[in-house]
Motif scaffolding. Structure first.
Motif, PDB file in Angstrom:
ATOM      1  N   PRO A  42       0.829  -1.214   0.000  1.00 50.88           N
ATOM      2  CA  PRO A  42       0.000   0.000   0.000  1.00 50.88           C
ATOM      3  C   PRO A  42       0.859   1.258   0.000  1.00 50.88           C
ATOM      4  CG  PRO A  42       0.042  -0.968   2.198  1.00 50.88           C
ATOM      5  CD  PRO A  42       0.734  -1.953   1.292  1.00 50.88           C
ATOM      6  N   THR A  43       0.258   2.365  -0.353  1.00 47.58           N
ATOM      7  CA  THR A  43       1.016   3.618  -0.469  1.00 47.58           C
ATOM      8  C   THR A  43       1.466   4.161   0.883  1.00 47.58           C
ATOM      9  OG1 THR A  43      -1.075   4.844  -0.502  1.00 47.58           O
ATOM     10  CG2 THR A  43      -0.114   4.258  -2.629  1.00 47.58           C
ATOM     11  N   SER A  44       0.892   3.666   1.969  1.00 53.40           N
ATOM     12  CA  SER A  44       1.292   4.108   3.306  1.00 53.40           C
ATOM     13  C   SER A  44       2.554   3.397   3.794  1.00 53.40           C
ATOM     14  CB  SER A  44       0.159   3.852   4.302  1.00 53.40           C
ATOM     15  OG  SER A  44      -0.163   2.460   4.350  1.00 53.40           O
ATOM     16  N   HIS A  45       2.994   2.380   3.087  1.00 48.63           N
ATOM     17  CA  HIS A  45       4.108   1.551   3.537  1.00 48.63           C
ATOM     18  C   HIS A  45       5.445   2.279   3.341  1.00 48.63           C
ATOM     19  CE1 HIS A  45       6.649  -2.009   4.000  1.00 48.63           C
ATOM     20  NE2 HIS A  45       5.585  -2.651   4.470  1.00 48.63           N
ATOM     21  N   PRO A  46       6.386   2.107   4.298  1.00 49.47           N
ATOM     22  CA  PRO A  46       7.692   2.792   4.169  1.00 49.47           C
ATOM     23  C   PRO A  46       8.500   2.365   2.955  1.00 49.47           C
ATOM     24  CG  PRO A  46       7.707   1.207   5.995  1.00 49.47           C
ATOM     25  CD  PRO A  46       6.292   1.367   5.577  1.00 49.47           C
ATOM     26  N   VAL A  47       8.271   1.154   2.450  1.00 46.00           N
ATOM     27  CA  VAL A  47       8.973   0.724   1.232  1.00 46.00           C
ATOM     28  C   VAL A  47       8.446   1.499   0.032  1.00 46.00           C
ATOM     29  CG1 VAL A  47       9.304  -1.199  -0.363  1.00 46.00           C
ATOM     30  CG2 VAL A  47       9.642  -1.551   2.089  1.00 46.00           C
ATOM     31  N   HIS A  48       7.137   1.721  -0.027  1.00 50.85           N
ATOM     32  CA  HIS A  48       6.582   2.528  -1.119  1.00 50.85           C
ATOM     33  C   HIS A  48       7.154   3.944  -1.069  1.00 50.85           C
ATOM     34  CE1 HIS A  48       3.756   4.149  -4.052  1.00 50.85           C
ATOM     35  NE2 HIS A  48       3.489   5.112  -3.197  1.00 50.85           N
ATOM     36  N   PRO A 219       5.287  -3.348  10.084  1.00 51.64           N
ATOM     37  CA  PRO A 219       4.483  -2.629   9.090  1.00 51.64           C
ATOM     38  C   PRO A 219       3.487  -3.509   8.349  1.00 51.64           C
ATOM     39  CG  PRO A 219       6.728  -1.860   9.012  1.00 51.64           C
ATOM     40  CD  PRO A 219       6.723  -3.051   9.917  1.00 51.64           C
ATOM     41  N   SER A 220       3.873  -4.734   8.009  1.00 50.13           N
ATOM     42  CA  SER A 220       2.941  -5.632   7.323  1.00 50.13           C
ATOM     43  C   SER A 220       1.841  -6.096   8.260  1.00 50.13           C
ATOM     44  CB  SER A 220       3.694  -6.843   6.752  1.00 50.13           C
ATOM     45  OG  SER A 220       4.560  -6.441   5.717  1.00 50.13           O
ATOM     46  N   PHE A 221       2.169  -6.307   9.519  1.00 55.23           N
ATOM     47  CA  PHE A 221       1.184  -6.661  10.551  1.00 55.23           C
ATOM     48  C   PHE A 221       0.127  -5.573  10.671  1.00 55.23           C
ATOM     49  CE2 PHE A 221       0.355  -6.811  15.325  1.00 55.23           C
ATOM     50  CZ  PHE A 221      -0.456  -7.930  15.284  1.00 55.23           C
ATOM     51  N   VAL A 222       0.554  -4.327  10.523  1.00 54.30           N
ATOM     52  CA  VAL A 222      -0.365  -3.193  10.669  1.00 54.30           C
ATOM     53  C   VAL A 222      -1.155  -2.938   9.386  1.00 54.30           C
ATOM     54  CG1 VAL A 222      -0.488  -0.680  10.993  1.00 54.30           C
ATOM     55  CG2 VAL A 222       0.964  -2.063  12.479  1.00 54.30           C
ATOM     56  N   THR A 223      -0.469  -2.807   8.255  1.00 60.85           N
ATOM     57  CA  THR A 223      -1.168  -2.436   7.021  1.00 60.85           C
ATOM     58  C   THR A 223      -2.151  -3.510   6.563  1.00 60.85           C
ATOM     59  OG1 THR A 223       0.666  -3.294   5.665  1.00 60.85           O
ATOM     60  CG2 THR A 223       0.701  -0.944   6.214  1.00 60.85           C
ATOM     61  N   GLN A 274      14.850   5.343   2.682  1.00 60.92           N
ATOM     62  CA  GLN A 274      13.933   4.241   2.960  1.00 60.92           C
ATOM     63  C   GLN A 274      14.172   3.675   4.355  1.00 60.92           C
ATOM     64  OE1 GLN A 274      14.461   0.603   3.120  1.00 60.92           O
ATOM     65  NE2 GLN A 274      12.263   0.357   3.500  1.00 60.92           N
ATOM     66  N   LYS A 275      15.427   3.541   4.755  1.00 59.95           N
ATOM     67  CA  LYS A 275      15.740   3.063   6.108  1.00 59.95           C
ATOM     68  C   LYS A 275      15.170   4.017   7.161  1.00 59.95           C
ATOM     69  CE  LYS A 275      20.151   0.768   5.035  1.00 59.95           C
ATOM     70  NZ  LYS A 275      21.613   0.823   5.288  1.00 59.95           N
ATOM     71  N   LYS A 279      12.252   3.184  10.125  1.00 58.89           N
ATOM     72  CA  LYS A 279      12.368   3.407  11.569  1.00 58.89           C
ATOM     73  C   LYS A 279      11.250   4.310  12.086  1.00 58.89           C
ATOM     74  CE  LYS A 279      17.348   2.672  12.211  1.00 58.89           C
ATOM     75  NZ  LYS A 279      17.509   1.862  11.002  1.00 58.89           N
ATOM     76  N   GLU A 280      10.936   5.360  11.341  1.00 61.54           N
ATOM     77  CA  GLU A 280       9.860   6.264  11.761  1.00 61.54           C
ATOM     78  C   GLU A 280       8.519   5.547  11.796  1.00 61.54           C
ATOM     79  OE1 GLU A 280      10.159   9.315   8.838  1.00 61.54           O
ATOM     80  OE2 GLU A 280      11.862  10.324   9.798  1.00 61.54           O
ATOM     81  N   THR A 281       8.284   4.711  10.816  1.00 60.69           N
ATOM     82  CA  THR A 281       7.026   3.962  10.741  1.00 60.69           C
ATOM     83  C   THR A 281       6.894   2.987  11.899  1.00 60.69           C
ATOM     84  OG1 THR A 281       6.959   4.143   8.331  1.00 60.69           O
ATOM     85  CG2 THR A 281       5.650   2.392   9.325  1.00 60.69           C
ATOM     86  N   ILE A 282       7.978   2.281  12.219  1.00 66.09           N
ATOM     87  CA  ILE A 282       7.953   1.324  13.331  1.00 66.09           C
ATOM     88  C   ILE A 282       7.583   2.030  14.632  1.00 66.09           C
ATOM     89  CG2 ILE A 282       9.366  -0.167  14.792  1.00 66.09           C
ATOM     90  CD1 ILE A 282       8.762  -1.526  12.229  1.00 66.09           C
ATOM     91  N   ALA A 283       8.208   3.163  14.899  1.00 64.72           N
ATOM     92  CA  ALA A 283       7.942   3.905  16.139  1.00 64.72           C
ATOM     93  C   ALA A 283       6.478   4.312  16.231  1.00 64.72           C
ATOM     94  CB  ALA A 283       8.847   5.130  16.215  1.00 64.72           C
ATOM     95  N   GLU A 284       5.930   4.823  15.135  1.00 67.89           N
ATOM     96  CA  GLU A 284       4.526   5.244  15.126  1.00 67.89           C
ATOM     97  C   GLU A 284       3.586   4.059  15.292  1.00 67.89           C
ATOM     98  OE1 GLU A 284       4.116   7.171  11.392  1.00 67.89           O
ATOM     99  OE2 GLU A 284       5.408   8.877  11.924  1.00 67.89           O
ATOM    100  N   GLN A 285       3.880   2.978  14.598  1.00 66.98           N
ATOM    101  CA  GLN A 285       2.967   1.839  14.608  1.00 66.98           C
ATOM    102  C   GLN A 285       2.993   1.078  15.928  1.00 66.98           C
ATOM    103  OE1 GLN A 285       4.069  -0.290  11.026  1.00 66.98           O
ATOM    104  NE2 GLN A 285       2.655   0.899   9.776  1.00 66.98           N
ATOM    105  N   MET A 286       4.116   1.045  16.593  1.00 66.96           N
ATOM    106  CA  MET A 286       4.179   0.398  17.903  1.00 66.96           C
ATOM    107  C   MET A 286       3.236   1.088  18.887  1.00 66.96           C
ATOM    108  SD  MET A 286       6.222  -2.276  18.114  1.00 66.96           S
ATOM    109  CE  MET A 286       6.807  -2.361  19.806  1.00 66.96           C
ATOM    110  N   GLU A 287       3.197   2.408  18.852  1.00 70.60           N
ATOM    111  CA  GLU A 287       2.294   3.149  19.727  1.00 70.60           C
ATOM    112  C   GLU A 287       0.836   2.857  19.378  1.00 70.60           C
ATOM    113  OE1 GLU A 287       3.059   4.898  22.442  1.00 70.60           O
ATOM    114  OE2 GLU A 287       5.078   4.125  22.040  1.00 70.60           O
TER     115      GLU A 287
END
Length: 331
Positions: A42-48, A219-223, A274-275, A279-287
């Protein structure tokens, strides 16, 4: 050519044909060359987001002469379908998990060996060094040339009914894994019942108790919204399987030396951002996951590592694989 049998495959086929005709017409009226980049995230993913950074850098480096048009969210097919489209020259570039690529280029199997990489620093020392270059070039034999690796974090188990604190907790559990030999061997060796299936089918399979859990990165667990069904996430971090940006050799071979250099530079430079996105995505998604009552567990990895050793030992019976693994372990 790939035989299109299902309605979905027919739609994808017509879409690709239209895009190819469109690309041909664009090239006929201008000096701009456009490469189609399809992936399943999805477009929200950090790899995208990393791919968009690659798109931006390439446009700047080439002054618009070489561009990327991105088709995310599985618009043009699954990972395997898009890889096949690269091989026949219908699409130029894609991003896939190294595990999916191992079904095409066997050397990538080493990236799915449990606990092969000691930590994140060890992973990137290898991926951005001699081992990484060897892996990226290995796919050329199969018409798939690697450009760079993207961060996909570590994969861990998540389940519906109970936490996984030791390998014994996996006994008898039906776990969805990726459809590659190494992932299946890893889950079975640890005591679970490996159940390969398409990621798109997993949410329903979890709801209907077809499987008891799965394994993936945060990220995949969340999206995928799997956190709505599975409330136990165990950071056993059994594998660190990178994503790979690859170009079909049918397109690569048509590029000039200058165009190849632009594309190589853009892909490598995009990795840095991308790296950071990861990291930013992981921090947000953990919360966010904590707010949604997901419970996290951090078990001793030693027992998991010890029980999964036969997977590496079996792969090392192949002299070529042993040479790569030895090189990784020596770094």
């Amino acid at each position: 050519m790939v035989k299109l049998t299902t309605f979905k495959e027919q739609i994808i086929g017509f879409t690709i044909l239209f895009l190819c005709l469109l690309l041909s017409s664009c090239e006929a009226v201008s000096d701009t060359k456009v490469l189609y980049f399809a992936h399943s995230l999805p477009t929200s993913h950090p790899v995208h987001k990393g791919i968009l950074e690659m798109q931006r850098i390439l446009n700047e480096e080439s002054a618009g002469k070489l561009q990327i048009k991105v088709f995310p969210d599985g618009q043009l097919g699954s990972e395997r379908e898009v890889l096949e489209l690269l091989q026949i020259g219908s699409i130029a570039i894609t991003k896939v998990s190294a595990s999916a690529l191992s079904n095409f280029a066997p050397e990538y199997q080493v990236t799915v060996v449990p606990y092969l990489f000691r930590d994140e620093a060890h992973l990137w020392k290898n991926l951005e060094g001699e081992v990484g270059e060897q892996l990226l070039s290995s796919g050329s034999e199969y018409l798939l040339r690697g450009l760079c690796f993207y961060d996909a974090g570590a994969r861990s188990f998540y389940t519906k009914e109970k936490a996984i604190n030791s390998p014994e907790d996996l006994t008898g559990l039906k776990l969805r894994v990726q459809n590659d030999q190494m992932s299946v061997a890893m889950a079975n060796t640890l005591g679970a019942s490996a159940t390969p299936m398409a990621f798109s089918e997993l949410y329903t399979a979890l709801q209907q108790n077809v499987v008891d859990g799965a394994e993936n990165n945060i990220p995949s667990f969340v999206t995928s919204n799997h956190f709505e069904v599975c409330k136990y996430y165990t950071f056993d971090e059994h594998t660190m399987i990178p994503d790979v940006v690859i170009i079909g050799t049918k397109f690569w071979d048509k590029l000039s030396d200058q165009e190849k250099e632009w594309l190589r530079a853009a892909s490598k430079e995009s990795v840095v951002k991308q790296k950071q996105f990861w990291k930013e995505t992981i921090a947000e998604q953990m919360e966010m996951l904590k707010e949604n009552n997901v419970k996290f567990f951090y078990p001793d990895k030693g027992p998991f590592q010890e029980k999964s050793k036969p997977v590496m030992e079996n792969l090392m019976k192949d002299p070529k694989m042993k040479a790569i693994i030895d090189k990784i372990n020596s770094n």
